[in-house]
Write a protein that holds these residues in place. Structure first.
Motif, short mmCIF file in Angstrom:
data_model
loop_
_atom_site.label_atom_id
_atom_site.label_comp_id
_atom_site.label_asym_id
_atom_site.label_seq_id
_atom_site.Cartn_x
_atom_site.Cartn_y
_atom_site.Cartn_z
N MET A 1 0.94 -1.00 -0.01
CA MET A 1 -0.18 0.04 0.05
C MET A 1 0.84 1.28 -0.14
N LYS A 2 2.09 1.06 0.62
CA LYS A 2 2.95 2.35 0.70
C LYS A 2 3.41 2.89 -0.54
N ARG A 3 3.69 1.77 -1.59
CA ARG A 3 3.95 2.06 -2.81
C ARG A 3 3.28 2.52 -3.86
N LEU A 4 1.85 2.58 -3.49
CA LEU A 4 0.90 2.79 -4.46
C LEU A 4 0.99 4.42 -4.61
N LYS A 5 0.43 4.90 -5.79
CA LYS A 5 0.42 6.38 -5.68
C LYS A 5 -0.74 6.86 -5.32
N ILE A 6 -1.09 8.46 -5.26
CA ILE A 6 -1.89 8.83 -4.41
C ILE A 6 -3.32 8.65 -4.77
N PHE A 7 -3.66 8.62 -6.21
CA PHE A 7 -4.98 8.05 -6.82
C PHE A 7 -5.47 6.89 -6.20
N PRO A 8 -4.96 5.84 -6.43
CA PRO A 8 -5.30 4.29 -5.93
C PRO A 8 -5.39 4.30 -4.53
N LYS A 9 -4.50 4.98 -3.72
CA LYS A 9 -4.44 4.87 -2.40
C LYS A 9 -5.69 5.69 -1.77
N THR A 10 -5.88 6.60 -2.31
CA THR A 10 -7.16 7.51 -1.99
C THR A 10 -8.27 6.58 -2.28
N PHE A 11 -8.45 5.89 -3.43
CA PHE A 11 -9.56 5.38 -3.83
C PHE A 11 -9.69 4.12 -3.04
N LEU A 12 -8.77 3.44 -2.70
CA LEU A 12 -8.86 2.07 -1.75
C LEU A 12 -9.43 2.49 -0.46
N LEU A 85 -14.58 6.81 -6.50
CA LEU A 85 -13.71 6.84 -7.94
C LEU A 85 -13.99 8.40 -8.17
N LEU A 86 -15.24 8.87 -8.14
CA LEU A 86 -15.47 10.36 -8.32
C LEU A 86 -14.71 11.35 -7.48
N PHE A 87 -14.73 10.69 -6.07
CA PHE A 87 -14.01 11.64 -4.80
C PHE A 87 -12.45 11.72 -5.03
N SER A 88 -12.05 10.46 -5.34
CA SER A 88 -10.51 10.05 -5.39
C SER A 88 -9.98 10.90 -6.69
N THR A 92 -7.44 13.93 -6.21
CA THR A 92 -6.05 13.96 -6.84
C THR A 92 -5.47 14.46 -7.98
N VAL A 93 -6.61 14.74 -8.62
CA VAL A 93 -6.13 15.53 -10.27
C VAL A 93 -5.71 16.71 -9.93
N PRO A 94 -5.93 17.80 -8.98
CA PRO A 94 -5.20 18.75 -8.84
C PRO A 94 -4.15 18.54 -8.16
N LEU A 95 -3.88 17.69 -7.20
CA LEU A 95 -2.55 17.22 -6.70
C LEU A 95 -1.47 16.75 -7.76
N LYS A 96 -1.92 15.93 -8.70
CA LYS A 96 -1.31 15.43 -9.86
C LYS A 96 -0.75 16.60 -10.76
N HIS A 97 -1.64 17.46 -11.10
CA HIS A 97 -1.34 18.53 -11.84
C HIS A 97 -0.17 19.36 -11.15
N ILE A 98 -0.26 19.69 -9.97
CA ILE A 98 0.58 20.42 -9.21
C ILE A 98 2.09 19.67 -9.15
#
Length: 372
Positions: A1-12, A85-88, A92-98
């Protein structure tokens, strides 16, 4: 879980929380719904028949809930999946863009900007990053400009020292050769009474030239006179002109001073005087007997006009280069060391003063204008 990126981690994380809530909700419904029906009907005075009916109804309700449980769970899981999915994605999209934008900023991509329109903490973070990056680019540009200025100053100093060494080498070599001939008593140099005074004069000129070279080579040669003072410019100029007026008179040159009204200015007095002195020295040196030199102050302008053959326009700029002497005055006796106007240019720039050196038609000559 620690190796996952923020989107799948937030989704899970979100999906797991939703599933936990669904399980708890269905468990509570299965446990308490039949009992709530029984409690409601038991409070009525219907008797044993009603109580038996309620028990049967409770069993039927419980069986219906259990039968509907898979469909309910499946629907709730699907809804939870979509909501997670929508919440994650929204988080995460703004954070990924940043993150991508800061990566471009790290590579100093000048067009990189965080485009986040949200007004929450993420939007504030993006705005702060944009401001920080703009300040960083501004600081880098300032450092590059300073670096270019330092490099240009270093190149100018190296060129100046090379020219100075070349200029000093000629009189030193001539003086050495003359002294050797005098010591050995070769030819005309046997007459020491004639040539030793010439050597002394040459040594004096060399001493003056070395002093001017040292003054001009110092990067802060205006430093000793950069303390600003408030003084009357008309009175100050009049005092500076006195010795040059005597020199001009001895050469048969008319020297006029039009100081005008009293006017107070605030400038480094010593450096300002050095500029005027060098210009006056050149004006007197390059004016023929019977001509005139005029010094006038008009408003915020100081004009020094000397009647002479105008300098060709293509060499005026070269006059402010170190050791430059025009072809019509190449001799050191008549043309000086070629440092006077160079020092004028350097001091004027150090003090933030502007000047012009242009030919004059009426009367014919050259006019130096200093704006203060």
């Amino acid at each position: 879980m620690k190796r996952l990126k923020i989107f799948p981690k937030t989704f899970l994380y979100t999906f797991a929380v939703m599933l936990f809530i669904i399980a708890i909700a269905h468990f509570l419904i299965c446990q308490f719904a039949p009992q709530m029906i029984f409690s409601f009907n038991a409070a009525s005075p219907a008797g044993e028949e009603i109580e038996n009916y309620v028990q049967v109804s409770s069993s039927l309700v419980k069986a219906a809930i259990i039968k509907a449980l898979p469909v309910s769970l499946l629907c709730c899981v699907l809804i939870s999946f979509l909501c997670s999915l929508l919440f994650s994605r929204a988080i995460t999209v703004p954070l990924k863009h940043i993150s991508e934008t800061t990566g471009r900023m790290a590579r100093l991509d000048r067009s990189a900007r965080c485009h986040v329109s949200a007004r929450d903490e993420i939007g504030i973070l993006a705005s702060n990053i944009n401001g920080l990056y703009a300040d960083l680019l501004s600081s880098i540009e300032s450092l590059e400009e300073e670096k270019q200025k330092v490099s240009a100053a270093e190149r100018s100093q190296v060129d100046f020292l090379r020219a100075a060494s070349h200029e000093l080498k000629t009189p030193v070599t001539a003086l050495k050769a003359m002294l050797e001939n005098i010591i050995l008593g070769i030819g005309k140099y046997r007459d020491r009474d004639v040539f030793l005074p010439q050597c002394m004069e040459m040594a004096d000129r060399l001493s003056v030239m070395i002093k001017e070279v040292l003054d001009a080579s110092r990067t802060d040669f205006a430093g000793s006179g950069t303390e600003e003072e408030t003084f009357d410019v008309s009175e100050f100029i009049s005092g500076l002109c006195d010795p040059y007026s005597l020199i001009a008179k001895a050469k048969g040159i008319d020297f006029y001073v039009e100081a005008g009204e009293s006017r107070q200015i605030t400038l480094p007095k010593q450096a300002f005087g050095k500029i005027i002195s060098n210009v006056l020295s050149n004006a007197v040196a390059y004016t023929e007997p019977g001509k005139k030199v005029t010094v006038s102050i008009r408003g915020k302008e100081l004009r020094i006009l000397n009647e002479c053959v105008p300098v060709p326009a293509d060499i005026i700029k070269s006059l402010f280069e170190p050791f430059y002497r025009p072809d019509f005055s190449r001799s050191r006796e008549g043309g000086g060391n070629g440092l006077g106007l160079f020092i004028v240019d350097k001091l004027a720039k150090a003090l933030g003063l502007h000047y012009e050196f242009l030919p004059s038609r009426e009367p014919q000559g050259m006019v130096f204008t200093l704006f203060f």
